[in-house]
Write an enzyme that holds these catalytic residues in place. Structure first.
Site, PDB file in Angstrom:
ATOM      1  N   HIS A   1       0.836  -1.203   0.000  1.00 54.54           N
ATOM      2  CA  HIS A   1       0.000   0.000   0.000  1.00 54.54           C
ATOM      3  C   HIS A   1       0.871   1.254   0.000  1.00 54.54           C
ATOM      4  O   HIS A   1       0.682   2.165  -0.830  1.00 54.54           O
ATOM      5  CB  HIS A   1      -0.904  -0.010   1.234  1.00 54.54           C
ATOM      6  CG  HIS A   1      -1.756   1.212   1.375  1.00 54.54           C
ATOM      7  ND1 HIS A   1      -3.060   1.277   0.927  1.00 54.54           N
ATOM      8  CD2 HIS A   1      -1.493   2.438   1.906  1.00 54.54           C
ATOM      9  CE1 HIS A   1      -3.555   2.468   1.182  1.00 54.54           C
ATOM     10  NE2 HIS A   1      -2.627   3.196   1.782  1.00 54.54           N
ATOM     11  N   GLU A   2       1.822   1.304   0.912  1.00 51.60           N
ATOM     12  CA  GLU A   2       2.672   2.494   1.016  1.00 51.60           C
ATOM     13  C   GLU A   2       3.595   2.633  -0.193  1.00 51.60           C
ATOM     14  O   GLU A   2       3.930   3.760  -0.596  1.00 51.60           O
ATOM     15  CB  GLU A   2       3.490   2.451   2.309  1.00 51.60           C
ATOM     16  CG  GLU A   2       2.658   2.424   3.590  1.00 51.60           C
ATOM     17  CD  GLU A   2       1.692   3.592   3.691  1.00 51.60           C
ATOM     18  OE1 GLU A   2       1.968   4.660   3.103  1.00 51.60           O
ATOM     19  OE2 GLU A   2       0.645   3.441   4.360  1.00 51.60           O
TER      20      GLU A   2
ATOM     21  N   HIS B   1       1.848   4.674  -2.791  1.00 51.65           N
ATOM     22  CA  HIS B   1       2.001   6.113  -2.549  1.00 51.65           C
ATOM     23  C   HIS B   1       3.403   6.583  -2.955  1.00 51.65           C
ATOM     24  O   HIS B   1       3.567   7.601  -3.625  1.00 51.65           O
ATOM     25  CB  HIS B   1       1.793   6.425  -1.065  1.00 51.65           C
ATOM     26  CG  HIS B   1       0.384   6.264  -0.583  1.00 51.65           C
ATOM     27  ND1 HIS B   1      -0.694   6.813  -1.232  1.00 51.65           N
ATOM     28  CD2 HIS B   1      -0.117   5.620   0.507  1.00 51.65           C
ATOM     29  CE1 HIS B   1      -1.807   6.524  -0.570  1.00 51.65           C
ATOM     30  NE2 HIS B   1      -1.481   5.793   0.489  1.00 51.65           N
TER      31      HIS B   1
END
Length: 452
Positions: free
Chosen positions: A22-23, A26
């Site tokens: 997920h990170e 980003h």
């Protein structure tokens, strides 16, 4: 203790993998947009390990493995050197900021599809939606042992889990379900299961049982494991016998035997017990004797025991080639997303219980169970958890990705960013909502540990 350690370990592995992905979403998009990333952390709190790359980003693994974050250069948080203002997040266009924020949930969605693809290529062992026994409502509706459910309300189901979920959904919506089955002659039959007749406040986790439907894999075969000395069964039954009938009553599972033996004893005199032994069906005469059970209560007995543990064999496999698995994984992702969003809608409208909201304790327990069942089941668990993280992060709650996206959409409409005061107020509201959800999740987790 072993289960506790296993649960903690597999939760850390699961959340670590999904949060990292997920990170990274980003981080990757932020770097593509020319934003300077100060820190990429998996976990919260004091870093246990860290290193810095050439671009100045610190990569860290922190002590609390319940999340993670990507810290970007932003004038609202740190003082920015004039030469680096072009790399600050708040100096990027609204569309770039939307792309960076949306990249995290998008990464979890992509990971979900990839995990399901891998699972289907490996092959997921599962249980078919074959009915083992019916009573009550299910029996009245015409469902019979040996029927295999293929559709519920027009929705195709391949496994008992999918069929149970479809029945649960119909029950929460308080409408009768059209159930298509293949009977023993492979003829398609349609039955109506009157789920609207379930009482108010029914246990949503036990819908099949409440209707009187038992899946075949739930039933423990009445396979004799031991015969006690000087018991009624001594010299009649032998270990390895499979009991198929008692006094003319068909036996589909070990749980039915005590009641039938009691009925035979109350009738008095000898009766017939049918068994399969070495591929041959035998009808044997037996007379129950009166004794006491483990609680000291009088009961009729024949002196046999069944295996204490029952590990049913899988009777279905979902397996596809590398290319065929792609559309199947996409369809399964869409189905899972629809079920998750539907459950959220039902919780909000009150059609589903708040007990469906779970937290880290439940995640840890399910992670451990899934890992024990094999790689295929663990991949499925990871895919479902990754999709859940995607959906939850897209909720329009400030402090979540969805809340930031809401801010940017408002900015697009009004032509300027929200004031810092409005955004700060939103953060407080978001924290309150998130704290409430987490409190409810922990409450349900603890409630689930209490024996009923």
């Amino acid at each position: 203790m072993g289960d506790f350690i296993g649960s903690v370990w597999w939760m850390i592995v699961s959340l670590g993998l999904l949060v990292t992905f997920h990170e990274f979403g980003h981080y990757w998009v932020a770097r593509r947009c020319g934003i300077k990333v100060l820190r990429f952390s998996v976990g919260f709190g004091k870093p246990l390990w860290s290193r810095r790359n050439r671009a100045g980003t610190e990569f860290a693994i922190a002590a609390i493995p319940l999340g993670g974050y990507v810290k970007m250069l932003d004038e609202r948080e740190v003082e920015v050197h004039p030469a680096e203002r072009g790399q600050a997040f708040n100096h990027k266009t609204v569309w770039q900021r939307i792309a960076v924020v949306a990249a995290g949930p998008a990464a979890n969605l992509i990971l979900c599809i990839a995990l399901l693809w891998a699972m289907f290529v490996i092959g997921k062992q599962d249980y078919s939606a074959t009915i083992g026994r019916t009573t009550g409502m299910a029996q009245t509706a015409g469902l019979q042992a040996g029927d295999r459910v293929v559709k519920v309300d027009g929705r195709s189901v391949a496994t008992a889990g999918e069929a149970s979920m479809a029945l649960t959904t119909a029950a929460m919506d308080r409408h009768d379900a059209k159930v298509e089955v293949l009977d023993g002659l492979d003829q398609v039959r349609t039955r109506t299961l009157p789920l609207s007749q379930l009482p108010a406040g029914f246990d949503e986790r036990r819908v099949p049982q409440l209707t009187g439907l038992s899946w075949q894999f739930w039933l423990q075969p009445a396979l004799v494991d031991k015969v006690l000395p000087d018991a009624a069964a001594q010299g009649v039954l032998v270990p390895g016998d499979l009991i198929v009938a008692v006094d003319g009553q068909r036996i589909e599972g070990a749980d039915q035997v005590p009641a039938q033996i009691a009925a035979l004893g109350q009738r008095g005199g000898p009766g017939m017990i049918d068994v399969l032994r070495g591929g041959e069906r035998l009808a044997l005469e037996i007379t129950p004797r009166q004794g006491v059970d483990g609680r000291g209560q009088p009961t009729w007995q024949i002196g046999i025991g069944f295996p204490e543990t029952h590990a049913p064999s899988y009777d279905a496999e979902l397996k596809f080639g590398p290319f065929a698995a792609v559309p199947v994984a996409l369809r399964e992702t869409a189905r899972m997303a629809g079920d998750s969003l539907g459950m959220m809608r039902r919780i909000v409208t009150g059609n589903a219980s708040l007990q469906n909201i779970s937290g880290p304790v439940t995640i840890a327990r399910v992670a451990n169970v899934s890992a024990k069942r094999g790689l295929d089941w663990f991949l499925y668990f990871l895919a479902l958890l990754s999709l859940s993280l995607c959906i939850i992060n897209l909720l329009p709650i400030p402090i979540l990705d969805g809340g930031h996206l809401l801010y940017y959409l408002i900015e697009l409409v009004k032509g300027s960013p929200l004031s810092e005061r409005a955004m700060a107020a939103g953060q407080y509201v978001g924290l309150a909502l998130l704290a409430g959800l987490m409190g409810l999740a922990f409450y349900n987790d603890i409630l689930g540990l209490v024996p009923r």
